[in-house]
Design a protein around this motif. Structure first.
Motif, PDB file in Angstrom:
ATOM      1  N   ALA A  61       1.737  10.956   3.516  1.00  0.00           N
ATOM      2  CA  ALA A  61       1.146  10.769   2.202  1.00  0.00           C
ATOM      3  C   ALA A  61      -0.067  11.660   2.027  1.00  0.00           C
ATOM      4  CB  ALA A  61       0.769   9.312   2.005  1.00  0.00           C
ATOM      5  N   ASP A  62      -0.127  12.343   0.883  1.00  0.00           N
ATOM      6  CA  ASP A  62      -1.296  13.162   0.551  1.00  0.00           C
ATOM      7  C   ASP A  62      -2.257  12.406  -0.363  1.00  0.00           C
ATOM      8  OD1 ASP A  62      -0.257  15.378   1.957  1.00  0.00           O
ATOM      9  OD2 ASP A  62       1.004  15.874   0.235  1.00  0.00           O
ATOM     10  N   ALA A  63      -1.751  11.788  -1.401  1.00  0.00           N
ATOM     11  CA  ALA A  63      -2.565  11.020  -2.347  1.00  0.00           C
ATOM     12  C   ALA A  63      -1.874   9.690  -2.581  1.00  0.00           C
ATOM     13  CB  ALA A  63      -2.721  11.788  -3.655  1.00  0.00           C
ATOM     14  N   PHE A  64      -2.667   8.676  -2.970  1.00  0.00           N
ATOM     15  CA  PHE A  64      -2.125   7.312  -3.001  1.00  0.00           C
ATOM     16  C   PHE A  64      -2.811   6.494  -4.090  1.00  0.00           C
ATOM     17  CE2 PHE A  64      -2.609   2.851  -1.789  1.00  0.00           C
ATOM     18  CZ  PHE A  64      -1.302   2.475  -1.530  1.00  0.00           C
ATOM     19  N   CYS A  65      -2.060   5.540  -4.681  1.00  0.00           N
ATOM     20  CA  CYS A  65      -2.642   4.510  -5.546  1.00  0.00           C
ATOM     21  C   CYS A  65      -1.663   3.350  -5.626  1.00  0.00           C
ATOM     22  CB  CYS A  65      -2.943   5.045  -6.947  1.00  0.00           C
ATOM     23  SG  CYS A  65      -1.489   5.515  -7.893  1.00  0.00           S
ATOM     24  N   ALA A  66      -2.140   2.185  -6.069  1.00  0.00           N
ATOM     25  CA  ALA A  66      -1.294   0.997  -6.161  1.00  0.00           C
ATOM     26  C   ALA A  66      -1.727   0.170  -7.354  1.00  0.00           C
ATOM     27  CB  ALA A  66      -1.382   0.183  -4.877  1.00  0.00           C
ATOM     28  N   ILE A  67      -0.806  -0.680  -7.839  1.00  0.00           N
ATOM     29  CA  ILE A  67      -1.083  -1.534  -8.987  1.00  0.00           C
ATOM     30  C   ILE A  67      -0.359  -2.859  -8.794  1.00  0.00           C
ATOM     31  CG2 ILE A  67       0.860  -0.599 -10.322  1.00  0.00           C
ATOM     32  CD1 ILE A  67      -0.824  -1.021 -12.847  1.00  0.00           C
ATOM     33  N   THR A  70       3.359 -11.326  -8.698  1.00  0.00           N
ATOM     34  CA  THR A  70       2.425 -11.503  -7.578  1.00  0.00           C
ATOM     35  C   THR A  70       2.676 -10.513  -6.450  1.00  0.00           C
ATOM     36  OG1 THR A  70       3.715 -13.178  -6.379  1.00  0.00           O
ATOM     37  CG2 THR A  70       2.231 -13.960  -8.124  1.00  0.00           C
ATOM     38  N   GLY A  71       3.261  -9.404  -6.764  1.00  0.00           N
ATOM     39  CA  GLY A  71       3.427  -8.335  -5.787  1.00  0.00           C
ATOM     40  C   GLY A  71       2.662  -7.105  -6.224  1.00  0.00           C
ATOM     41  N   TYR A  72       3.039  -5.975  -5.690  1.00  0.00           N
ATOM     42  CA  TYR A  72       2.414  -4.730  -6.122  1.00  0.00           C
ATOM     43  C   TYR A  72       3.396  -3.582  -5.949  1.00  0.00           C
ATOM     44  CZ  TYR A  72       1.468  -4.028  -1.093  1.00  0.00           C
ATOM     45  OH  TYR A  72       1.591  -3.886   0.264  1.00  0.00           O
ATOM     46  N   THR A  73       3.102  -2.496  -6.656  1.00  0.00           N
ATOM     47  CA  THR A  73       3.856  -1.253  -6.520  1.00  0.00           C
ATOM     48  C   THR A  73       2.879  -0.178  -6.081  1.00  0.00           C
ATOM     49  OG1 THR A  73       5.389  -1.876  -8.292  1.00  0.00           O
ATOM     50  CG2 THR A  73       5.266   0.452  -7.722  1.00  0.00           C
ATOM     51  N   TYR A  74       3.287   0.625  -5.110  1.00  0.00           N
ATOM     52  CA  TYR A  74       2.409   1.710  -4.676  1.00  0.00           C
ATOM     53  C   TYR A  74       3.115   3.051  -4.854  1.00  0.00           C
ATOM     54  CZ  TYR A  74       5.002   1.522  -0.204  1.00  0.00           C
ATOM     55  OH  TYR A  74       5.980   1.533   0.761  1.00  0.00           O
ATOM     56  N   PHE A  75       2.303   4.074  -5.063  1.00  0.00           N
ATOM     57  CA  PHE A  75       2.793   5.430  -5.286  1.00  0.00           C
ATOM     58  C   PHE A  75       2.045   6.366  -4.340  1.00  0.00           C
ATOM     59  CE2 PHE A  75       3.045   3.020  -9.189  1.00  0.00           C
ATOM     60  CZ  PHE A  75       4.321   3.292  -9.677  1.00  0.00           C
ATOM     61  N   TYR A 109       7.243   2.660  -4.533  1.00  0.00           N
ATOM     62  CA  TYR A 109       7.890   1.552  -3.836  1.00  0.00           C
ATOM     63  C   TYR A 109       7.166   0.258  -4.184  1.00  0.00           C
ATOM     64  CZ  TYR A 109      10.042   5.086  -0.787  1.00  0.00           C
ATOM     65  OH  TYR A 109      10.750   6.165  -0.292  1.00  0.00           O
ATOM     66  N   THR A 110       7.884  -0.859  -4.090  1.00  0.00           N
ATOM     67  CA  THR A 110       7.246  -2.165  -4.201  1.00  0.00           C
ATOM     68  C   THR A 110       6.804  -2.620  -2.820  1.00  0.00           C
ATOM     69  OG1 THR A 110       9.248  -3.473  -3.841  1.00  0.00           O
ATOM     70  CG2 THR A 110       8.817  -2.709  -6.095  1.00  0.00           C
ATOM     71  N   ASN A 111       5.974  -3.680  -2.803  1.00  0.00           N
ATOM     72  CA  ASN A 111       5.560  -4.210  -1.507  1.00  0.00           C
ATOM     73  C   ASN A 111       6.717  -4.810  -0.730  1.00  0.00           C
ATOM     74  OD1 ASN A 111       5.481  -6.251  -3.601  1.00  0.00           O
ATOM     75  ND2 ASN A 111       4.654  -7.635  -2.063  1.00  0.00           N
ATOM     76  N   GLY A 112       7.840  -5.044  -1.408  1.00  0.00           N
ATOM     77  CA  GLY A 112       9.043  -5.524  -0.726  1.00  0.00           C
ATOM     78  C   GLY A 112       9.962  -4.396  -0.292  1.00  0.00           C
ATOM     79  N   TYR A 113       9.439  -3.180  -0.213  1.00  0.00           N
ATOM     80  CA  TYR A 113      10.153  -1.983   0.242  1.00  0.00           C
ATOM     81  C   TYR A 113      11.210  -1.502  -0.743  1.00  0.00           C
ATOM     82  CZ  TYR A 113       8.059  -3.190   4.733  1.00  0.00           C
ATOM     83  OH  TYR A 113       7.167  -3.496   5.727  1.00  0.00           O
ATOM     84  N   LYS A 114      11.233  -2.060  -1.961  1.00  0.00           N
ATOM     85  CA  LYS A 114      12.205  -1.604  -2.946  1.00  0.00           C
ATOM     86  C   LYS A 114      11.771  -0.267  -3.510  1.00  0.00           C
ATOM     87  CE  LYS A 114      14.475  -2.879  -7.273  1.00  0.00           C
ATOM     88  NZ  LYS A 114      14.559  -3.885  -8.371  1.00  0.00           N
ATOM     89  N   PHE A 115      12.704   0.672  -3.554  1.00  0.00           N
ATOM     90  CA  PHE A 115      12.441   2.017  -4.062  1.00  0.00           C
ATOM     91  C   PHE A 115      12.377   1.980  -5.588  1.00  0.00           C
ATOM     92  CE2 PHE A 115      14.259   6.207  -5.406  1.00  0.00           C
ATOM     93  CZ  PHE A 115      13.184   6.996  -5.005  1.00  0.00           C
ATOM     94  N   VAL A 116      11.259   2.446  -6.162  1.00  0.00           N
ATOM     95  CA  VAL A 116      11.082   2.465  -7.611  1.00  0.00           C
ATOM     96  C   VAL A 116      11.623   3.749  -8.210  1.00  0.00           C
ATOM     97  CG1 VAL A 116       9.371   2.505  -9.469  1.00  0.00           C
ATOM     98  CG2 VAL A 116       9.095   0.937  -7.544  1.00  0.00           C
TER      99      VAL A 116
END
Length: 840
Positions: free
Chosen positions: A724-730, A735-740, A750-757
């Motif tokens: 990873a070079d740059a990162f953010c999450a929301i 009650t979960g989150y998605t990170y990029f 991806y979601t915190n449940g490892y689901k690919f967005v």
């Protein structure tokens, strides 16, 4: 022809009225009528209101909703009597509009109805289940039936000389009887000229003389001065209206008793649209005329050409006074400058330029009210006017920066005649002898909101169109008008420069976008290298400037220092903390000298703020400058090079600090260490703090690892597929989150449940930062390639929204500056300026 006559009058006619075709019923319409509309086919018109884009917008207005409700109710009241039902909505029925109070109006319906007496009508209505009571009273020897409905509404009707009149405002029915008996009706009004046009979907007749009677219904009281231009016509106009799938077209005439109206000639000579910037919200091009004024003839008559233009430029303030531009064609530019200098001298002003822009000299007329006489439109007022002589034109503006932006855009060829929205209107087909008005509706919401009353249904109707072109020609005793309103109001506005503001020195500080707590408008904070700070409004106007003697570190925040709902601005330099008000004045005992040199910008939590310093400590203060217990200082933190992060969980505030040795620490409001995590990679891009249910997750990604730390300090390290070079999450609603994160030129989600967005590739890019921003309750990803000086906006499904390539400065901010879902970049430019750009 003035704006309100050719444009506003057409809009008013459309927005306030709706009617149905009639034959010989004008003697039942009182001369006090503000408007009349007819149609040759009610059913066809009703269908078009439902099925065409132009009709659906019209159908949503208060006037049309009211009209359709009243007609449909009358149909229901006559029940199964087909003859009566057909008569109510036949080609013979006319609806006229009358004011019933200072803020409302109603319709009087009149129709030719032979072979059916009033008793038949009464019996049908009386049997309706919607009717509560029926009574009869006599008015001027005429029987009038009063109907009270079960829902509390009222209806009255009368039958006289084969004409049925009915209204849901009883005195209007009585007025119809009076009109027939006294002859004070439209049948005797010579300037009312009904002309049936079977090809028109609907015909609207509008009484210009009564404009100031009806306009207050929809126009703000402070803007009623706009009606001056309408009353000058003083007579009736007729407009044939056709509802199309992609546009609304109007053709008609406005009659006048003035037999000596000036002939319109050659007003487009030299194509004045090539001198109007493409960010014009409204442009009016017409013939120039000194109107016999001795003063105007003395200072303008020797050089003034045939063409003049009045322009309002975006971005707009609500009173749009600063964005006024007036352009006069000059037959002799040298004579123009000489005469205007003489005018300056006559007013006591120095005849020297007050500013320059490139090779252009900018002069200050000071007594700018003379321009109001040259351009007789009450929409705006020119006051302290600046002007420049450009090619064969002279340009006047109320604001010098607006004038400079005009020069820059026209020099670059960013003009209205090259704007696709404008050229698509086909303005050239109307010839050289027309007065033309153009409204870019997508850019005019503030212009319209500045005139129309709040919550008016007119606003969404207008917003359903992309732009409007209104063309008028003067011949003999009338003005002929053609107007086209093009649909597609949700389309994207053209990208380009909105405004440019000169600073006192160059700037490298990244602009900060803040929200004015009183108006809700966004404002811009910026600093130049001479240590001047500036606050700009969303139109680029400087609200204040102040030299603070030191560079600002980090972000600027707002604080309600006096607890009265008014916000001040708080920020720090290496040596001081500043709080300034909206006028740039220091608040209370500020600036506050820090006990140690700040290493980064302060962070704020409630009414406390925290400053990391180069001595390895954090200093905390209350808003009044009093040191916080446990934070004066909070030592043992270590060297910090980035801003602290403050967040709240319930009623508790926390401070997150990350030092240059890779130690992450969570501290409470008393300076107590909740936990620390050591040996984290120091090449991070900052941490995302995400609320997940009752917990908080502190997230970051470095290398091939996703780091997740809970509020209790327990960490969870997860593998990533790529580095990873740059990162953010929301946070997400479940009650979960998605990170990029980015890896090279690709961004993945991806979601915190490892689901690919999803994933997106940006060819040739090396993404250096990712940030999540929210506008209009929607979240977006802002991606940046600092080396290539490009930024992108993506939605959270990783679909592209906008892209912008900026100059060599990294000092840029992106925002929805006007709250219209139109992306604007605030960029620090070379040459002592900061600019606003709309991006695609």
């Amino acid at each position: 022809m003035p704006l309100i006559v050719a444009g506003g009058l057409l809009l008013a006619a459309l927005l306030y009225i709706f009617v149905i075709r009639a034959v010989n019923v004008y003697e039942a319409i009182p001369a006090s009528a503000v408007a009349v509309v007819e149609t040759g086919n009610w059913q066809k018109l009703s269908d078009k209101l439902k099925t065409t884009p132009s009709g659906s917008g019209l159908k949503g207005t208060y006037a049309i909703q009211k009209l359709q409700t009243e007609l449909q109710l009358m149909q229901q009241l006559v029940g199964s009597d087909k003859a009566l039902k057909d008569a109510v909505t036949s080609v013979n029925t006319v609806a006229s509009l009358h004011l019933i109070s200072a803020n409302d109006f109603d319709y009087l319906f009149t129709t030719e109805l032979s072979g059916i007496n009033d008793n038949t009508i009464l019996n049908r209505i009386q049997s309706s289940p919607k009717v509560k009571t029926v009574s009869v009273h006599v008015f001027k020897n005429q029987k009038i039936v009063d109907v009270t409905l079960r829902d509390g509404g009222q209806l009255s009707f009368a039958k006289r000389k084969n004409i049925l009149a009915f209204s849901y405002t009883s005195f209007l029915t009585e007025n119809a009887i009076t009109a027939m008996q006294t002859g004070d009706n439209l049948d005797g009004e010579k300037s009312f000229k009904p002309q049936r046009n079977a090809r028109a979907d609907v015909q609207v007749y509008f009484n210009a003389e009564k404009a100031d009677v009806i306009f207050p219904v929809g126009v703000k009281p402070g803007k009623l001065g706009l009606l001056t231009d309408v009353k000058k016509q003083g007579k009736w106009g007729r407009f044939d209206i056709n509802l199309g799938s992609d546009k609304l077209e109007l053709d008609g005439d406005i009659w006048s008793d003035n037999k000596d109206l000036p002939e319109v000639k050659n007003i487009l000579e030299g194509n004045l649209f090539a001198k109007i910037p493409d960010h014009a919200a409204y442009a009016h091009v017409s013939r120039a005329d000194t109107a016999g004024s001795e003063m105007l003839n003395q200072y303008f008559g020797g050089w003034m050409g045939d063409a003049k233009a009045f322009v309002i430029l975006e971005p707009l303030n609500e009173n749009f006074s600063e964005q006024n531009v007036f352009i006069l064609q000059a037959r002799n530019a040298t004579r123009a400058l000489a005469d205007l200098k003489n005018l300056m001298g006559a007013n006591g002003a120095a005849q020297l330029p007050v500013d320059t822009f490139g090779s252009y000299m900018i002069y200050n007329l000071e007594e700018g009210t003379v321009i109001n006489q040259v351009f007789g439109n009450s929409l705006v007022t020119f006051t302290n006017t600046y002007f420049v002589v450009y090619s064969n034109t002279v340009i006047f503006a109320n604001n010098a920066d607006v004038l400079k932006l005009w020069l820059e855009k026209v020099d670059k060829g960013e003009t209205l005649d090259k704007d696709k929205n404008f050229t698509a209107t086909g303005y050239t087909q109307f010839g050289q002898n027309s007065s033309i008005q153009y409204v870019n509706i997508q850019r005019s919401d503030l212009l319209l909101s500045g005139v129309l009353k709040e919550n008016s249904t007119i606003s969404p109707f207008i917003a359903s169109y992309k732009n409007a072109l209104i063309v008028s020609n003067t011949t003999d005793d009338k003005v002929s008008v053609h107007a086209v309103f093009n649909t597609g109001g949700e389309g994207k506005s053209q990208a380009g420069l909105l405004w440019k503001t000169q600073l006192k020195s160059t700037a490298t500080y990244t602009p900060q976008v803040l929200t004015n707590s009183s108006t809700g408008e966004q404002e811009i904070f910026v600093q130049d290298t001479a240590n001047n700070i500036y606050l700009l409004n969303q139109s680029g106007e400087i609200l204040f400037s102040k030299n603070i003697g030191e560079p600002v570190l980090g972000k600027v925040y707002q604080v309600d220092y006096y607890s009265n709902g008014k916000q001040q601005y708080i920020f720090n330099s290496a040596q001081h903390v500043f709080i300034v008000d909206r006028l740039g004045y220091d608040v209370a005992a500020y600036p506050l000298r820090l006990s140690a040199t700040a290493a980064a910008g302060l962070s704020i939590a409630t009414k406390r703020y925290y400053v990391p310093c180069t001595n390895g400590s954090i200093y905390g203060y209350e808003a009044n400058g009093k040191p916080l217990s446990g934070w004066s200082p909070r030592s043992g933190i270590g060297a910090i090079s980035q801003q602290l992060q403050c967040f709240a969980v319930g009623r508790n505030d926390y401070v997150l600090a990350f030092n240059t040795a890779g130690r992450l620490m969570l501290l409470d409001t008393k300076g107590g260490m909740k936990w620390s995590v050591d040996d984290l990679p120091i090449s991070n891009q900052g941490f995302s703090v995400v609320k997940v249910g009752e917990d908080v997750k502190i997230l970051n990604a470095t290398g091939k690892q996703l780091i997740e730390i809970g509020l209790d300090g327990n960490d969870n390290i997860r593998p990533l597929i790529d580095s990873a070079d740059a990162f953010c999450a929301i946070a997400t609603a479940d009650t979960g989150y998605t990170y990029f994160y980015s890896t090279g030129s690709q961004i993945r989600g991806y979601t915190n449940g490892y689901k690919f967005v999803g994933a997106a590739n940006i060819a040739g890019a090396t993404l250096s930062s990712i940030e999540i921003m929210q506008w209009n309750n929607q979240s977006y990803l802002v991606l940046c390639d600092n080396a290539a000086h490009v930024l992108w906006v993506y939605d959270l499904d990783l679909k592209p929204v906008a892209e912008f390539k900026y100059n060599n400065s990294n000092a840029v901010a992106i925002t929805d500056l006007f709250g219209r879902r139109q992306w604007v970049v605030i960029s620090v430019d070379k040459g002592n300026s900061v600019s606003g750009y709309r991006i695609k």
